[in-house]
Scaffold this active site. Structure first.
Site, PDB file in Angstrom:
ATOM      1  N   SER A   1       0.698  -1.037  -0.012  1.00 30.01           N
ATOM      2  CA  SER A   1       0.094  -0.084   0.023  1.00 30.01           C
ATOM      3  C   SER A   1       0.803   1.278   0.203  1.00 30.01           C
ATOM      4  O   SER A   1       2.118   1.341   0.514  1.00 30.01           O
ATOM      5  CB  SER A   1      -1.024  -0.002   1.480  1.00 30.01           C
ATOM      6  OG  SER A   1      -1.619   1.214   1.197  1.00 30.01           O
TER       7      SER A   1
ATOM      8  N   TYR B   1      -1.996  -0.890  10.565  1.00 27.00           N
ATOM      9  CA  TYR B   1      -2.065  -1.080   9.049  1.00 27.00           C
ATOM     10  C   TYR B   1      -0.822  -0.506   8.247  1.00 27.00           C
ATOM     11  O   TYR B   1       0.074  -1.030   7.895  1.00 27.00           O
ATOM     12  CB  TYR B   1      -3.404  -0.626   8.342  1.00 27.00           C
ATOM     13  CG  TYR B   1      -3.232  -1.154   6.794  1.00 27.00           C
ATOM     14  CD1 TYR B   1      -3.768  -2.294   6.470  1.00 27.00           C
ATOM     15  CD2 TYR B   1      -2.919  -0.038   5.719  1.00 27.00           C
ATOM     16  CE1 TYR B   1      -3.623  -2.737   5.072  1.00 27.00           C
ATOM     17  CE2 TYR B   1      -3.101  -0.547   4.590  1.00 27.00           C
ATOM     18  CZ  TYR B   1      -3.524  -1.757   4.110  1.00 27.00           C
ATOM     19  OH  TYR B   1      -3.339  -2.097   2.670  1.00 27.00           O
TER      20      TYR B   1
END
Length: 302
Positions: A175, A188
């Site tokens: 990501s 995350y």
């Protein structure tokens, strides 16, 4: 010895210019795509979201076999049936990649039932979606186990055989938050930053391993259930990516042996800005873009 070092010093800038020109030419000319007809592809988190689209894309591009790993049997079954309807052999195994013993056990089962894995796609991930002080300790551990350590276990399980065969590819669906974190997703962002370092180190380590390569994909916010409720301040200016687009570009990156892929290309600008702007200016950019508050309405996967 001195002449040897001097020769290397003079040759180095020539090599750099050659590689930059070569990369520029490759951007213009259509690349030669790797044939996937003999490849066995394993996708973790393959039952839904980007993982399901990855399975479809690999099947559409002619992969020999697709193997799906995940924790929800219903989703795995549905995706497996869909891939088989496309005419591609597909199998699924229930596996929590955050569980080391389970990964090694299921890796052995895959080799015995399906054969050697030549393309491993580490896609499985979870997000807790809370600030540090609001986070549950067990949820924080879960995200680190699945998003980061899971890649250690899966790669250790399948990479040795790839090295023996001199044929393999390790893929990581990462990501852009690995490079530019946001509040409200500390678990995350941390796990993805660790995952990025893992892949960067692995990619360099494979330079002297013929036939075995790695690809790291760093997409912007993608419209999947996992990030349901996340809000971008200017959605028309920064629209979320479609999962099928991420899947298509990922498979293309594998076929062209691209080491790192940022999606969309504008994320390169973000990386450059982070390198040259002072922190105060970056904070204003985050406020203007809504990065500080984008997780305030986060719901996640239901």
């Amino acid at each position: 010895m001195m002449w040897k070092w001097l020769g290397a010093l003079l040759l180095f800038p020539v090599q750099m210019v050659y590689l930059v020109v070569k990369a520029a030419v490759c951007l213009v000319l259509p690349p030669k795509l790797r044939d996937l007809s003999q490849e066995n592809v394993l996708v973790t988190g393959g039952g839904r979201g980007i993982g399901r689209h990855l399975a479809r894309e690999f099947a559409r591009r002619g992969a020999r076999k697709i193997i799906l790993w995940g924790r929800t049997e219903k989703c795995l079954k549905e995706t497996t049936e869909e891939i088989r309807m496309m005419g591609t052999e597909c199998h699924y195994f229930i596996c929590d990649v955050g569980n080391r013993e389970e990964v090694y056990r299921q890796a052995k089962a895959v080799r015995e039932k399906v054969g050697d894995i030549t393309i491993l796609v580490n896609n499985a991930a979870v997000v807790h979606g809370k600030s540090l002080m609001d986070s549950d300790d067990d949820a924080l551990l879960k995200s680190q186990h699945i998003n980061t350590l899971g890649q250690f276990w899966t790669t250790k399980a399948f990479l040795p055989r790839m090295l023996e065969l001199q044929n393999g590819h390790i893929v990581c669906l990462n990501s852009v938050l690995a490079l530019s974190a946001i509040p409200g997703a500390i678990d995350y962002c941390t796990s993805k930053a660790s995952s990025f370092a893992f892949m960067e180190s692995l990619t360099l380590g494979l330079l002297d391993c013929p036939g075995v390569n790695a690809t790291t994909v760093l997409p912007f916010h993608t419209s999947t259930e996992m990030f349901q409720g996340m809000r971008i301040r200017f959605p028309s200016l920064f629209p979320p990516l479609k999962p099928e687009t991420v899947a298509r570009r990922t498979v293309e990156a594998v076929q062209t042996n691209q080491a790192f892929l940022l999606l969309p290309w504008t994320m390169h600008v973000l990386v450059i800005l982070k390198s040259i702007l002072p922190q105060a200016a970056l904070e204003e950019i985050y406020k203007f873009s809504g990065s500080y508050t984008c997780m305030n309405t986060f719901k996640g996967r239901t």
